[in-house]
Design a protein around this motif. Structure first.
Motif, PDB file in Angstrom:
ATOM      1  N   VAL A  10      22.187 -24.142  89.289  1.00  0.00           N
ATOM      2  CA  VAL A  10      23.385 -23.318  89.438  1.00  0.00           C
ATOM      3  C   VAL A  10      23.756 -23.156  90.916  1.00  0.00           C
ATOM      4  O   VAL A  10      22.889 -23.028  91.786  1.00  0.00           O
ATOM      5  N   ASP A  11      25.051 -23.177  91.185  1.00  0.00           N
ATOM      6  CA  ASP A  11      25.549 -22.991  92.543  1.00  0.00           C
ATOM      7  C   ASP A  11      25.826 -21.502  92.756  1.00  0.00           C
ATOM      8  O   ASP A  11      26.854 -20.980  92.326  1.00  0.00           O
ATOM      9  N   LEU A  12      24.908 -20.822  93.418  1.00  0.00           N
ATOM     10  CA  LEU A  12      25.026 -19.382  93.603  1.00  0.00           C
ATOM     11  C   LEU A  12      26.064 -19.000  94.649  1.00  0.00           C
ATOM     12  O   LEU A  12      26.346 -17.806  94.828  1.00  0.00           O
ATOM     13  N   ASN A  58      16.118 -20.686  94.447  1.00  0.00           N
ATOM     14  CA  ASN A  58      17.547 -20.613  94.131  1.00  0.00           C
ATOM     15  C   ASN A  58      17.818 -19.353  93.312  1.00  0.00           C
ATOM     16  O   ASN A  58      18.116 -19.426  92.131  1.00  0.00           O
ATOM     17  N   GLY A  59      17.685 -18.210  93.964  1.00  0.00           N
ATOM     18  CA  GLY A  59      17.951 -16.941  93.297  1.00  0.00           C
ATOM     19  C   GLY A  59      16.732 -16.073  93.161  1.00  0.00           C
ATOM     20  O   GLY A  59      16.708 -14.928  93.581  1.00  0.00           O
ATOM     21  N   LYS A 139      30.979 -20.892 102.592  1.00  0.00           N
ATOM     22  CA  LYS A 139      30.891 -21.823 101.465  1.00  0.00           C
ATOM     23  C   LYS A 139      31.108 -21.087 100.145  1.00  0.00           C
ATOM     24  O   LYS A 139      30.469 -20.069  99.871  1.00  0.00           O
ATOM     25  N   GLY A 140      31.995 -21.614  99.331  1.00  0.00           N
ATOM     26  CA  GLY A 140      32.215 -21.045  98.008  1.00  0.00           C
ATOM     27  C   GLY A 140      33.086 -19.808  97.972  1.00  0.00           C
ATOM     28  O   GLY A 140      33.282 -19.224  96.906  1.00  0.00           O
ATOM     29  N   VAL A 141      33.604 -19.372  99.106  1.00  0.00           N
ATOM     30  CA  VAL A 141      34.433 -18.169  99.135  1.00  0.00           C
ATOM     31  C   VAL A 141      35.689 -18.389  98.294  1.00  0.00           C
ATOM     32  O   VAL A 141      36.346 -19.426  98.385  1.00  0.00           O
ATOM     33  N   TYR A 142      35.992 -17.403  97.465  1.00  0.00           N
ATOM     34  CA  TYR A 142      37.214 -17.449  96.673  1.00  0.00           C
ATOM     35  C   TYR A 142      38.029 -16.206  96.971  1.00  0.00           C
ATOM     36  O   TYR A 142      37.558 -15.088  96.776  1.00  0.00           O
ATOM     37  N   THR A 162      28.453 -10.425  97.374  1.00  0.00           N
ATOM     38  CA  THR A 162      28.442  -9.422  96.300  1.00  0.00           C
ATOM     39  C   THR A 162      27.083  -9.276  95.625  1.00  0.00           C
ATOM     40  O   THR A 162      26.981  -8.663  94.574  1.00  0.00           O
ATOM     41  N   VAL A 163      26.030  -9.823  96.226  1.00  0.00           N
ATOM     42  CA  VAL A 163      24.709  -9.777  95.584  1.00  0.00           C
ATOM     43  C   VAL A 163      24.188  -8.342  95.435  1.00  0.00           C
ATOM     44  O   VAL A 163      23.831  -7.923  94.334  1.00  0.00           O
TER      45      VAL A 163
END
Length: 375
Positions: A10-12, A58-59, A139-142, A162-163
């Protein structure tokens, strides 16, 4: 997917996608935003959810290091208010559906404070696996708005991940914030800029497996009101909640105690460490569920069983997803904090109570694991 490779890979950087920010007319810094949660539902066309154990690198999760975590998952079938799983058979329970994330937006000053203190913590634990905190990451910012590129770059470079939960609320994963709950959130910017998401069908106290709730796709319905000057009126340093009055009630529990001693590891004594105590309570519960048959796995060679052994993934997933209750018993009797973890007996279709003769061990299958068989 029948295996847990989707969890493994998964891409966290893509989470969490939230609904918001929603501007609330009339809200100003220093006010209190009151959010009434009217309903939380899964999509009718998607009556399923999942619980995942993430990889150490990864998490992670509560026991990432202790278990050297490898990806595993359970798929849950949702029917009305109930959940059951082919990967954790013999269990059925009513969900306490809730948003894992609910909160307002920080001011620029508060955001800078978050970034300073969290990057400072990272600097103290360089190379920690899993990381102790997550700094801003482009990276991955929406950003779901049409903004000038310069502003988008600034958001990507400074925006808080947001973790974790923070002063504004955020990813606190409080399982009792189901329909009928009321949230009192501090307002830091004009309009409050309220956001919500990360919907869970059910979760145990602590969401211990990182992706430990039953993650679902769905909707949350809410209304908002404003209390002017509420931050000062209520001494609001963090959100205040009125939990739902309609959560399912399970009268009988098997309750496990944990203290600030690593009895499942090296025996180290900690001073009033409630996290250590919670871990020990959970490990006591996992060991107990192993005795009943949860997490006894079968190794196959050419579809022929050649070995059975005890693992912990199935029980770990169950404690993360089911309506487990955890309480702090005491934090005054040095050196041991005392934490309890209660498993409702009524969620099982077989007896889990301790008996003089011990348990009847059941063949309860196994959760979904990686395609390479590594656990």
């Amino acid at each position: 997917m029948k295996n847990a490779d989707d969890v493994k890979n998964v891409d966290l950087f893509k989470i969490h996608n939230l609904s918001g920010p929603i501007g609330v007319e009339g809200a100003e810094a220093g006010d209190c935003l009151v959010v009434d949660i009217l309903d939380v539902n899964y999509f009718e066309k998607m009556p399923w959810g999942y619980t995942g154990i993430f990889e150490l690198n990864n998490g992670g999760g509560l026991f990432a290091k202790e278990f050297d975590s490898k990806a595993a998952k359970a798929i849950w079938d949702l029917k009305g208010v109930y959940a059951s799983s082919r990967h954790i058979p013999g269990v059925r329970f009513a969900g306490v559906s809730h948003p894992g994330i609910i909160g307002t937006a920080p001011s620029a000053e508060l955001l800078a404070k978050w970034n300073k203190r969290e990057t400072g913590l990272i600097a103290q634990y360089i190379g920690s696996v899993p990381p102790v905190a997550y700094p801003p990451e482009p990276k991955g910012v929406y950003v779901g708005q049409d903004l000038p590129e310069e502003l988008r770059a600034k958001i990507a470079g400074e925006g808080a991940r947001t973790v974790p939960g923070r002063e504004h609320g955020g990813n606190c994963d409080i399982k009792n914030l189901s329909k009928g709950s009321r949230c009192y959130l501090p307002v830091f910017v004009p309009g409050a800029n309220f956001s919500v998401g990360d919907l869970h069908f059910s979760q145990g106290d602590g969401e211990m497996a990182f992706c430990g709730a039953i993650e679902m796709a769905g909707t949350v319905t809410f209304t908002t009101t404003i209390i002017k000057g509420g931050v000062e009126k209520f001494a609001l340093k963090n959100p205040i909640f009125l939990p739902s009055p309609v959560d399912p009630q399970y009268a009988q529990q098997v309750v496990f105690e944990g203290i600030s001693v690593d009895v499942h590891g090296d025996g180290k004594q900690y001073n009033m460490d409630a996290t250590v105590a919670y871990k020990q309570a959970a490990l006591n519960a996992i060991a107990y569920l192993n005795k009943i048959g949860y997490s006894e796995m079968t190794v196959l060679r050419r579809f022929v069983p050649i070995l059975r052994f005890l693992a912990r993934e199935q029980a770990y997933l169950l404690l993360a997803a089911a309506p487990i209750e955890s309480h702090i018993g005491a934090v005054v009797d040095s050196p041991n904090a005392c934490v309890t973890l209660g498993i409702p007996t009524a969620i099982f279709n077989h007896d889990i109570l301790p008996k003089p003769e011990g348990f009847t061990k059941h063949d309860l299958g196994q959760c979904a694991i990686r395609s390479d068989g590594v656990i």
